[in-house]
Design a protein around this motif. Sequence first.
Motif, short mmCIF file in Angstrom:
data_model
loop_
_atom_site.label_atom_id
_atom_site.label_comp_id
_atom_site.label_asym_id
_atom_site.label_seq_id
_atom_site.Cartn_x
_atom_site.Cartn_y
_atom_site.Cartn_z
N ASP A 100 -7.41 6.33 0.95
CA ASP A 100 -6.70 5.99 2.17
C ASP A 100 -7.64 5.87 3.36
O ASP A 100 -7.54 4.93 4.15
CB ASP A 100 -5.62 7.06 2.44
CG ASP A 100 -4.78 6.75 3.65
OD1 ASP A 100 -4.25 5.62 3.72
OD2 ASP A 100 -4.65 7.62 4.53
N LYS A 101 -8.59 6.80 3.49
CA LYS A 101 -9.53 6.75 4.62
C LYS A 101 -10.36 5.47 4.60
O LYS A 101 -10.67 4.92 5.65
CB LYS A 101 -10.47 7.96 4.59
CG LYS A 101 -9.89 9.20 5.18
CD LYS A 101 -10.94 10.28 5.30
CE LYS A 101 -10.36 11.51 5.96
NZ LYS A 101 -11.34 12.57 6.13
N GLU A 102 -10.71 5.00 3.41
CA GLU A 102 -11.51 3.77 3.31
C GLU A 102 -10.68 2.55 3.70
O GLU A 102 -11.18 1.64 4.37
CB GLU A 102 -12.08 3.64 1.89
CG GLU A 102 -13.08 2.54 1.72
CD GLU A 102 -14.38 2.73 2.51
OE1 GLU A 102 -15.18 1.78 2.50
OE2 GLU A 102 -14.60 3.78 3.13
N LEU A 103 -9.41 2.52 3.30
CA LEU A 103 -8.53 1.42 3.71
C LEU A 103 -8.42 1.37 5.23
O LEU A 103 -8.49 0.30 5.84
CB LEU A 103 -7.14 1.58 3.09
CG LEU A 103 -7.05 1.41 1.58
CD1 LEU A 103 -5.68 1.84 1.09
CD2 LEU A 103 -7.36 -0.02 1.17
N THR A 104 -8.28 2.55 5.85
CA THR A 104 -8.18 2.63 7.30
C THR A 104 -9.49 2.19 7.95
O THR A 104 -9.49 1.41 8.90
CB THR A 104 -7.83 4.07 7.74
OG1 THR A 104 -6.58 4.43 7.15
CG2 THR A 104 -7.75 4.19 9.24
N ILE A 129 0.88 -1.17 0.00
CA ILE A 129 0.00 0.00 0.00
C ILE A 129 0.92 1.21 0.00
O ILE A 129 1.70 1.40 0.94
CB ILE A 129 -0.94 0.03 1.23
CG1 ILE A 129 -1.86 -1.19 1.22
CG2 ILE A 129 -1.75 1.32 1.24
CD1 ILE A 129 -2.74 -1.31 2.45
N ASP A 130 0.87 1.99 -1.07
CA ASP A 130 1.71 3.18 -1.21
C ASP A 130 0.84 4.40 -1.44
O ASP A 130 0.02 4.40 -2.35
CB ASP A 130 2.67 3.03 -2.41
CG ASP A 130 3.63 1.87 -2.24
OD1 ASP A 130 4.39 1.88 -1.26
OD2 ASP A 130 3.62 0.96 -3.10
N GLU A 131 1.04 5.42 -0.60
CA GLU A 131 0.29 6.66 -0.80
C GLU A 131 0.75 7.30 -2.10
O GLU A 131 1.95 7.35 -2.38
CB GLU A 131 0.51 7.62 0.37
CG GLU A 131 -0.41 8.80 0.33
CD GLU A 131 -0.31 9.67 1.57
OE1 GLU A 131 -0.14 10.88 1.40
OE2 GLU A 131 -0.39 9.12 2.68
N GLN A 132 -0.20 7.75 -2.91
CA GLN A 132 0.15 8.42 -4.16
C GLN A 132 0.86 9.72 -3.85
O GLN A 132 0.56 10.39 -2.87
CB GLN A 132 -1.10 8.68 -5.00
CG GLN A 132 -1.72 7.43 -5.56
CD GLN A 132 -2.89 7.72 -6.48
OE1 GLN A 132 -3.37 8.84 -6.60
NE2 GLN A 132 -3.37 6.68 -7.15
N PRO A 156 -7.30 19.05 -4.94
CA PRO A 156 -8.50 19.89 -5.07
C PRO A 156 -9.46 19.61 -3.90
O PRO A 156 -9.49 18.50 -3.37
CB PRO A 156 -9.11 19.43 -6.40
CG PRO A 156 -7.99 18.79 -7.15
CD PRO A 156 -7.09 18.20 -6.11
N ALA A 157 -10.21 20.60 -3.51
CA ALA A 157 -11.17 20.45 -2.41
C ALA A 157 -12.08 19.26 -2.66
O ALA A 157 -12.59 19.07 -3.77
CB ALA A 157 -11.99 21.72 -2.26
N GLY A 158 -12.24 18.44 -1.64
CA GLY A 158 -13.14 17.29 -1.74
C GLY A 158 -12.51 16.04 -2.32
O GLY A 158 -13.14 14.99 -2.34
N GLN A 159 -11.29 16.14 -2.82
CA GLN A 159 -10.62 14.97 -3.40
C GLN A 159 -9.99 14.14 -2.28
O GLN A 159 -9.26 14.68 -1.46
CB GLN A 159 -9.51 15.39 -4.37
CG GLN A 159 -10.00 15.75 -5.75
CD GLN A 159 -10.52 14.54 -6.48
OE1 GLN A 159 -11.73 14.38 -6.60
NE2 GLN A 159 -9.66 13.69 -6.96
N PRO A 160 -10.25 12.82 -2.24
CA PRO A 160 -9.65 12.00 -1.19
C PRO A 160 -8.18 11.70 -1.50
O PRO A 160 -7.77 11.68 -2.66
CB PRO A 160 -10.48 10.71 -1.25
CG PRO A 160 -10.91 10.63 -2.68
CD PRO A 160 -11.13 12.06 -3.12
#
Length: 71
Positions: free
Chosen positions: A46-50, A10-13, A21-25
């Motif tokens: 990322d929030k969904e994986l967590t 799992i690598d953060e982009q 941009p506002a609202g982009q996860p």
Amino acid sequence: METTYRVLRIDEQMYGCEELPAGQPVLCDVTLADAAGNTHILPYPDKELTRLGIDEGDTVALAADGTLKKA
């Protein structure tokens, strides 16, 4: 139809110095391997994986709609 995979990485982009941009996860690239050893990279929030508690080494199911869940 769901397919089962093992989470290899799992690598953060990387966004560099640019702000999202506002609202982009924040997305992570999730490297999945199937039973035959074929790998696939899936961008996933990322929030969904967590929230799902998905980590490297876990077995997950990939639904036809592209969502993951722990298997």
